[in-house]
Scaffold this motif. Structure first.
Motif, PDB file in Angstrom:
ATOM      1  N   ALA A 153       0.830  -1.198   0.000  1.00 12.92           N
ATOM      2  CA  ALA A 153       0.000   0.000   0.000  1.00 12.92           C
ATOM      3  C   ALA A 153       0.868   1.253   0.000  1.00 12.92           C
ATOM      4  O   ALA A 153       0.599   2.219  -0.714  1.00 12.92           O
ATOM      5  N   LYS A 154       1.937   1.225   0.792  1.00 13.25           N
ATOM      6  CA  LYS A 154       2.856   2.370   0.844  1.00 13.25           C
ATOM      7  C   LYS A 154       3.540   2.583  -0.502  1.00 13.25           C
ATOM      8  O   LYS A 154       3.691   3.715  -0.963  1.00 13.25           O
ATOM      9  N   ILE A 155       3.978   1.473  -1.111  1.00 12.36           N
ATOM     10  CA  ILE A 155       4.631   1.562  -2.415  1.00 12.36           C
ATOM     11  C   ILE A 155       3.676   2.167  -3.439  1.00 12.36           C
ATOM     12  O   ILE A 155       4.018   3.111  -4.156  1.00 12.36           O
ATOM     13  N   LEU A 156       2.449   1.631  -3.482  1.00 10.99           N
ATOM     14  CA  LEU A 156       1.470   2.101  -4.466  1.00 10.99           C
ATOM     15  C   LEU A 156       1.118   3.567  -4.239  1.00 10.99           C
ATOM     16  O   LEU A 156       1.002   4.348  -5.189  1.00 10.99           O
ATOM     17  N   THR A 157       0.963   3.939  -2.978  1.00 11.51           N
ATOM     18  CA  THR A 157       0.650   5.330  -2.655  1.00 11.51           C
ATOM     19  C   THR A 157       1.753   6.258  -3.161  1.00 11.51           C
ATOM     20  O   THR A 157       1.481   7.316  -3.733  1.00 11.51           O
ATOM     21  N   ALA A 158       3.000   5.825  -2.953  1.00 14.30           N
ATOM     22  CA  ALA A 158       4.130   6.665  -3.354  1.00 14.30           C
ATOM     23  C   ALA A 158       4.239   6.779  -4.873  1.00 14.30           C
ATOM     24  O   ALA A 158       4.373   7.884  -5.408  1.00 14.30           O
ATOM     25  N   ILE A 159       4.173   5.642  -5.581  1.00 10.13           N
ATOM     26  CA  ILE A 159       4.420   5.715  -7.021  1.00 10.13           C
ATOM     27  C   ILE A 159       3.221   6.189  -7.819  1.00 10.13           C
ATOM     28  O   ILE A 159       3.386   6.558  -8.970  1.00 10.13           O
ATOM     29  N   GLN A 160       2.046   6.219  -7.219  1.00  9.65           N
ATOM     30  CA  GLN A 160       0.945   6.828  -7.965  1.00  9.65           C
ATOM     31  C   GLN A 160       0.961   8.347  -7.773  1.00  9.65           C
ATOM     32  O   GLN A 160       0.183   9.066  -8.394  1.00  9.65           O
ATOM     33  N   LYS A 161       1.861   8.831  -6.903  1.00 12.44           N
ATOM     34  CA  LYS A 161       2.109  10.277  -6.818  1.00 12.44           C
ATOM     35  C   LYS A 161       3.294  10.652  -7.697  1.00 12.44           C
ATOM     36  O   LYS A 161       3.319  11.719  -8.295  1.00 12.44           O
ATOM     37  N   ASP A 162       4.301   9.796  -7.717  1.00 14.77           N
ATOM     38  CA  ASP A 162       5.511  10.071  -8.487  1.00 14.77           C
ATOM     39  C   ASP A 162       6.229   8.770  -8.802  1.00 14.77           C
ATOM     40  O   ASP A 162       6.761   8.135  -7.903  1.00 14.77           O
ATOM     41  N   CYS A 163       6.231   8.406 -10.077  1.00 10.12           N
ATOM     42  CA  CYS A 163       6.861   7.149 -10.466  1.00 10.12           C
ATOM     43  C   CYS A 163       8.311   7.347 -10.891  1.00 10.12           C
ATOM     44  O   CYS A 163       8.999   6.390 -11.206  1.00 10.12           O
ATOM     45  N   ARG A 164       8.778   8.592 -10.882  1.00  4.59           N
ATOM     46  CA  ARG A 164      10.162   8.861 -11.258  1.00  4.59           C
ATOM     47  C   ARG A 164      11.091   8.815 -10.039  1.00  4.59           C
ATOM     48  O   ARG A 164      12.294   9.038 -10.161  1.00  4.59           O
ATOM     49  N   ILE A 165      10.519   8.591  -8.893  1.00  5.96           N
ATOM     50  CA  ILE A 165      11.305   8.467  -7.673  1.00  5.96           C
ATOM     51  C   ILE A 165      12.227   7.243  -7.820  1.00  5.96           C
ATOM     52  O   ILE A 165      11.759   6.159  -8.178  1.00  5.96           O
ATOM     53  N   PRO A 166      13.531   7.415  -7.592  1.00  2.00           N
ATOM     54  CA  PRO A 166      14.440   6.263  -7.704  1.00  2.00           C
ATOM     55  C   PRO A 166      14.080   5.190  -6.689  1.00  2.00           C
ATOM     56  O   PRO A 166      13.660   5.500  -5.575  1.00  2.00           O
ATOM     57  N   ILE A 167      14.242   3.946  -7.113  1.00  2.00           N
ATOM     58  CA  ILE A 167      13.891   2.815  -6.248  1.00  2.00           C
ATOM     59  C   ILE A 167      14.596   2.923  -4.890  1.00  2.00           C
ATOM     60  O   ILE A 167      13.993   2.646  -3.849  1.00  2.00           O
ATOM     61  N   ALA A 168      15.836   3.356  -4.914  1.00  2.00           N
ATOM     62  CA  ALA A 168      16.613   3.463  -3.674  1.00  2.00           C
ATOM     63  C   ALA A 168      15.957   4.436  -2.689  1.00  2.00           C
ATOM     64  O   ALA A 168      15.820   4.148  -1.497  1.00  2.00           O
ATOM     65  N   THR A 169      15.528   5.583  -3.215  1.00  3.61           N
ATOM     66  CA  THR A 169      14.867   6.596  -2.385  1.00  3.61           C
ATOM     67  C   THR A 169      13.556   6.063  -1.828  1.00  3.61           C
ATOM     68  O   THR A 169      13.267   6.199  -0.636  1.00  3.61           O
ATOM     69  N   LEU A 170      12.773   5.434  -2.710  1.00  5.69           N
ATOM     70  CA  LEU A 170      11.501   4.843  -2.300  1.00  5.69           C
ATOM     71  C   LEU A 170      11.722   3.796  -1.215  1.00  5.69           C
ATOM     72  O   LEU A 170      10.985   3.732  -0.231  1.00  5.69           O
ATOM     73  N   ALA A 171      12.776   2.989  -1.424  1.00  7.79           N
ATOM     74  CA  ALA A 171      13.049   1.885  -0.508  1.00  7.79           C
ATOM     75  C   ALA A 171      13.302   2.368   0.918  1.00  7.79           C
ATOM     76  O   ALA A 171      12.690   1.877   1.859  1.00  7.79           O
ATOM     77  N   ASP A 172      14.180   3.366   1.074  1.00 15.03           N
ATOM     78  CA  ASP A 172      14.455   3.750   2.457  1.00 15.03           C
ATOM     79  C   ASP A 172      13.396   4.684   3.022  1.00 15.03           C
ATOM     80  O   ASP A 172      13.350   4.920   4.233  1.00 15.03           O
ATOM     81  N   LYS A 173      12.513   5.193   2.160  1.00 11.31           N
ATOM     82  CA  LYS A 173      11.341   5.929   2.639  1.00 11.31           C
ATOM     83  C   LYS A 173      10.393   4.960   3.345  1.00 11.31           C
ATOM     84  O   LYS A 173       9.748   5.292   4.338  1.00 11.31           O
TER      85      LYS A 173
END
Lengths: 154, 154
Positions: free
Chosen positions: A6-26
């Motif tokens: 749910a957190k992943i989907l929430t984040a990437i449906q706002k911004d899918c250009r976020i690098p995986i690394a940044t998303l991961a430690d978020k």
DNA sequence: CTTGAAAAGCAGTGAAC
DNA sequence: GTTCACTGCTTTTCAAG
């Protein structure tokens, strides 16, 4: 669907250009684990694609209309003909088959009144089997579409 | 907004993961020229961002409602209070201030009837200053949102 | 000043531990 | 599950029109 997804989907449906690394430690995951989960969500169909979000104002779209349509006949044939025509009309941004008074709800975006008049004349008035049309103009967008409320209802 | 930009916007609002090189020769441009135009569209605000498109069915969202709301008072204060409450409610996916009979049009997505009941009880029924609410359920999506009709109206 | 080509930097991807 | 290496895209710089 667990909390991490749910957190992943929430984040990437706002911004899918976020690098995986940044998303991961978020989220508190290792980059590879995060990458894997995203791949699973893609292949599972939860993520249908990645698209650019355009700004209607910047593109000159100032008019948005929700149009309720009732057909003369509620036969399957009438519905099919109407829907075929809708699908062939790119100016109709969205179309839903509704329960209740109206049969269909259409969403139209237009640049201005003249543009809407053009769409109405060249496309909407030619839709087959229409008994009643009601145009509801939006005056202001209070909350634009920003994705599904994933995680709000777990 | 010229024809080339319209083609670029049309393509990337369908798929923003398309490599610049592929997009470029689809349009008939050199990769660097294409890249430059995309950057201009980003800084010009025509492209507001890049987002993942989620599949409501795969996420378990089976109910979509358009709700027309009329307030008891049409004062600016009543509008402000209502809109503040709307903005604080993540379950309201979209909200428009309307011309015509109803004051607002809300769009709600829910997983099922029980989920909608929960949203209604915990959020919608608590919206301030509401005189009348009418829920219009969608039975089927004939045409889902797939971006603005850029280039159809040049 | 605008356009195209090439090189370098960086993130995504997959394999090996 | 983690790390590392490789591949491919993006981005910047440079040169030519």
């Amino acid at each position: 669907m667990d909390k991490i997804d749910a957190k992943i989907l929430t984040a990437i449906q706002k911004d899918c250009r976020i690098p995986i690394a940044t998303l991961a430690d978020k989220i508190g995951l290792s980059p590879s684990a995060c990458h894997r989960r995203v791949k699973i969500l893609e292949s599972g169909g939860q993520i249908a694609g990645y698209v650019a979000r355009l700004d209607p104002k910047a593109l000159g779209y100032s008019i948005e209309i929700f149009m309720e349509i009732t057909l003369t006949s509620q036969s399957e044939e009438a519905f099919d003909k109407f829907e075929t025509a809708v699908k062939a009309t790119p100016e109709i941004s969205e179309c839903y088959f509704m329960a209740g008074q109206a049969d269909y709800l259409l969403r139209i975006v237009a640049k201005n009144v003249a543009d809407y008049e053009r769409i109405h004349r060249s496309a909407l008035s030619r839709l087959p089997g229409v008994a009643h049309m009601q145009s509801n103009f939006t005056l202001r967008t209070v909350r634009p579409w920003r994705g599904y409320p994933v995680g709000e209802n777990l």
